[in-house]
Design an enzyme around this catalytic site. Structure first.
Site, PDB file in Angstrom:
ATOM      1  N   HIS A  17       0.837  -1.204   0.000  1.00 18.08           N
ATOM      2  CA  HIS A  17       0.000   0.000   0.000  1.00 18.08           C
ATOM      3  C   HIS A  17       0.874   1.258   0.000  1.00 18.08           C
ATOM      4  O   HIS A  17       0.623   2.204  -0.751  1.00 18.08           O
ATOM      5  CB  HIS A  17      -0.894   0.053   1.247  1.00 18.08           C
ATOM      6  CG  HIS A  17      -1.924  -1.014   1.337  1.00 18.08           C
ATOM      7  ND1 HIS A  17      -2.049  -1.823   2.447  1.00 18.08           N
ATOM      8  CD2 HIS A  17      -2.896  -1.406   0.474  1.00 18.08           C
ATOM      9  CE1 HIS A  17      -3.060  -2.662   2.263  1.00 18.08           C
ATOM     10  NE2 HIS A  17      -3.584  -2.439   1.069  1.00 18.08           N
ATOM     11  N   LYS A  41     -15.951  -7.114   5.955  1.00 14.99           N
ATOM     12  CA  LYS A  41     -14.967  -8.158   6.175  1.00 14.99           C
ATOM     13  C   LYS A  41     -14.592  -8.161   7.644  1.00 14.99           C
ATOM     14  O   LYS A  41     -14.830  -7.191   8.354  1.00 14.99           O
ATOM     15  CB  LYS A  41     -13.734  -7.988   5.287  1.00 14.99           C
ATOM     16  CG  LYS A  41     -13.107  -6.605   5.284  1.00 14.99           C
ATOM     17  CD  LYS A  41     -11.799  -6.584   4.505  1.00 14.99           C
ATOM     18  CE  LYS A  41     -11.881  -5.854   3.212  1.00 14.99           C
ATOM     19  NZ  LYS A  41     -10.590  -5.648   2.576  1.00 14.99           N
ATOM     20  N   ARG A  90      -2.413  -5.800  -8.280  1.00 17.48           N
ATOM     21  CA  ARG A  90      -1.385  -6.807  -8.015  1.00 17.48           C
ATOM     22  C   ARG A  90      -1.267  -7.813  -9.144  1.00 17.48           C
ATOM     23  O   ARG A  90      -0.190  -8.201  -9.518  1.00 17.48           O
ATOM     24  CB  ARG A  90      -1.685  -7.548  -6.716  1.00 17.48           C
ATOM     25  CG  ARG A  90      -1.476  -6.713  -5.494  1.00 17.48           C
ATOM     26  CD  ARG A  90      -1.907  -7.488  -4.302  1.00 17.48           C
ATOM     27  NE  ARG A  90      -3.351  -7.761  -4.448  1.00 17.48           N
ATOM     28  CZ  ARG A  90      -4.163  -8.038  -3.469  1.00 17.48           C
ATOM     29  NH1 ARG A  90      -3.710  -8.133  -2.259  1.00 17.48           N
ATOM     30  NH2 ARG A  90      -5.438  -8.258  -3.675  1.00 17.48           N
ATOM     31  N   SER A 128      -3.330  -7.625   2.868  1.00 10.07           N
ATOM     32  CA  SER A 128      -3.498  -7.538   4.317  1.00 10.07           C
ATOM     33  C   SER A 128      -4.008  -8.856   4.883  1.00 10.07           C
ATOM     34  O   SER A 128      -3.580  -9.282   5.957  1.00 10.07           O
ATOM     35  CB  SER A 128      -4.473  -6.405   4.669  1.00 10.07           C
ATOM     36  OG  SER A 128      -3.933  -5.159   4.318  1.00 10.07           O
TER      37      SER A 128
END
Length: 161
Positions: A17, A41, A90, A128
């Protein structure tokens, strides 16, 4: 002045990040890390903890701010006067999600441009969620987060046991 937002849950913020933040800060006059308060989440950190961790991690980049927000990301962008939404990509799996997000953003706020930064090779795999799983299983995470974030994650994991 061009203001960009970089929205996300950042639970926690990783070096991947930060790589995107720093690169965006070289392109735009102001970058606001927008920490979404209630994503759908399971979170490790509270909204304020995520803000504090991101602020400490990005404190050495002068034109970067950290703000907590709720509601639609496009409403947050309008509130802070952002013209650009920054996203990190990504791999090809990210592309489909980000493409859908870009199309929805364009419908909701056509004036808000989305700019994607390709993840640097050393962060292509990093998320993460993966980082938290490695930490929960006792693996080393120090290479993928700042010192303050590594400490905070390790403390949370220790308190979960």
């Amino acid at each position: 002045m061009t203001t960009a937002i970089y929205p996300g849950s950042f639970d926690p913020i990783t070096n991947g990040h930060l790589d995107v933040v720093i690169r965006a800060a070289h392109v735009f006059e102001k970058v606001i890390i927008g920490i979404y308060d209630t994503p759908e989440k399971k979170l490790m950190f509270s909204p304020q903890e995520r803000v504090d961790l991101a602020y400490a991690a990005a404190k050495n980049t002068a034109n970067v701010e950290v703000q907590l927000y709720s509601g639609l990301t496009v409403a947050f962008a309008k509130k802070v006067g952002a013209q650009v939404m920054v996203r990190g990509l990504r791999a090809s799996a990210d592309f489909e999600f980000e493409f859908d997000m870009a199309m929805m953003t364009n419908k909701l706020a056509p004036e808000l441009e989305m700019v994607c930064f390709m993840a640097s090779p050393q962060y292509q795999f990093l998320s993460s969620s993966l980082l938290k799983e490695v930490a929960r299983l006792g693996g080393a995470i120090d290479d993928w987060v700042t010192t303050n974030v590594a400490y905070a994650v390790k403390e949370k994991v220790k308190n979960l046991k």
